[in-house]
Design a protein around this motif. Structure first.
Motif, PDB file in Angstrom:
ATOM      1  N   GLU A  25       0.671  -1.291  -0.001  1.00  0.00           N
ATOM      2  CA  GLU A  25       0.076  -0.099   0.011  1.00  0.00           C
ATOM      3  C   GLU A  25       0.635   1.233  -0.057  1.00  0.00           C
ATOM      4  N   THR A  26       0.147   2.271  -0.743  1.00  0.00           N
ATOM      5  CA  THR A  26       1.142   3.433  -0.594  1.00  0.00           C
ATOM      6  C   THR A  26       0.209   4.711  -0.384  1.00  0.00           C
ATOM      7  N   SER A  27       0.976   5.924   0.068  1.00  0.00           N
ATOM      8  CA  SER A  27       0.297   7.340   0.264  1.00  0.00           C
ATOM      9  C   SER A  27       1.172   8.195  -0.186  1.00  0.00           C
ATOM     10  N   HIS A  28       0.640   9.228  -0.794  1.00  0.00           N
ATOM     11  CA  HIS A  28       1.434  10.473  -1.070  1.00  0.00           C
ATOM     12  C   HIS A  28       0.785  11.549  -1.221  1.00  0.00           C
ATOM     13  N   LYS A  29       1.578  12.769  -1.275  1.00  0.00           N
ATOM     14  CA  LYS A  29       1.042  14.188  -1.006  1.00  0.00           C
ATOM     15  C   LYS A  29       0.550  14.257  -2.347  1.00  0.00           C
ATOM     16  N   PRO A  30      -0.747  14.639  -2.519  1.00  0.00           N
ATOM     17  CA  PRO A  30      -1.317  14.599  -3.899  1.00  0.00           C
ATOM     18  C   PRO A  30      -0.742  15.722  -4.801  1.00  0.00           C
ATOM     19  N   GLU A  31      -0.547  17.016  -4.234  1.00  0.00           N
ATOM     20  CA  GLU A  31      -0.019  17.991  -5.185  1.00  0.00           C
ATOM     21  C   GLU A  31       1.497  18.004  -5.447  1.00  0.00           C
ATOM     22  N   THR A  32       2.098  16.836  -5.215  1.00  0.00           N
ATOM     23  CA  THR A  32       3.733  16.780  -5.422  1.00  0.00           C
ATOM     24  C   THR A  32       4.001  16.669  -6.848  1.00  0.00           C
ATOM     25  N   ASP A  33       4.862  17.160  -7.208  1.00  0.00           N
ATOM     26  CA  ASP A  33       5.332  16.965  -8.821  1.00  0.00           C
ATOM     27  C   ASP A  33       6.621  16.217  -8.536  1.00  0.00           C
TER      28      ASP A  33
END
Length: 184
Positions: free
Chosen positions: A28-36
């Motif tokens: 599973e993963t999670s990330h900061k959505p606005e990250t380029d």
């Protein structure tokens, strides 16, 4: 006798499928959505804070090296460059990992909600109970400039013991980092 065979066969099949699903480590993963993520090209490892020299994951231990080598290979395959010396400049992101084990108790059986937040549990002979350890390997990636975590990936059931982590560390690290950077 035939009736018993018809009942037992599906139960055996369900047990076989259930066992196979339990042994598979899902990522599973999670990330900061606005990250380029396209701006990230170089990385460096963060130090493990607070681990004593006898800890299995202490900096430079065999297990630490095994996990880092697998992660380095996975990131290199994706075109990321590891910076090891200050003269190479500042990395775009930093990488760290942690592994931990939690004890879990599973109870299955007959239960009925008889009032809001009140559950009656039926005959104890009709329940099954099992305890096990669930091991999790987590990778964290932080933007070097801001220090913010921009991505994390983990796999539960990856390493319920240190011995099992030693056996599965490389493949689990590669599976987790196969999801970095996230697809748009």
């Amino acid at each position: 006798m035939r009736r018993i065979a018809l009942v037992v066969a599906p139960i055996v099949a369900l047990l076989a499928v259930g066992t196979a699903q339990i042994s598979v480590a899902r990522v599973e993963t999670s990330h900061k959505p606005e990250t380029d993520f396209s701006r990230y090209r170089t990385y460096a490892w963060e130090e493990h804070p607070g681990l004593g020299v006898r800890h299995p994951l202490a900096q430079g231990s065999d297990l630490d090296r095994l996990i880092r080598e697998a992660a380095d290979a996975a990131l290199k395959k994706k075109g990321f460059e590891k910076l090891e010396r200050p003269e190479q400049g500042e990395p775009d992101f930093t990488l760290n990992f942690v592994a931990f084990v939690a004890d879990e108790l599973e109870i299955e059986g007959v239960s009925i909600e008889i009032a809001p937040r009140v559950t009656w549990i039926g005959d104890p002979d009709e329940h099954s109970q099992r305890s096990h350890q669930r091991g999790t390997l987590v990778f964290e990636i932080r933007d070097r400039e801001s220090g913010e975590m921009i991505w994390s990936g983990w796999s539960e059931n990856a390493a319920p013991t240190v011995e099992r982590l030693r056996k599965k560390a490389g493949s689990t690290a590669r599976k987790i980092l196969a999801h970095f950077p996230p697809r748009r």
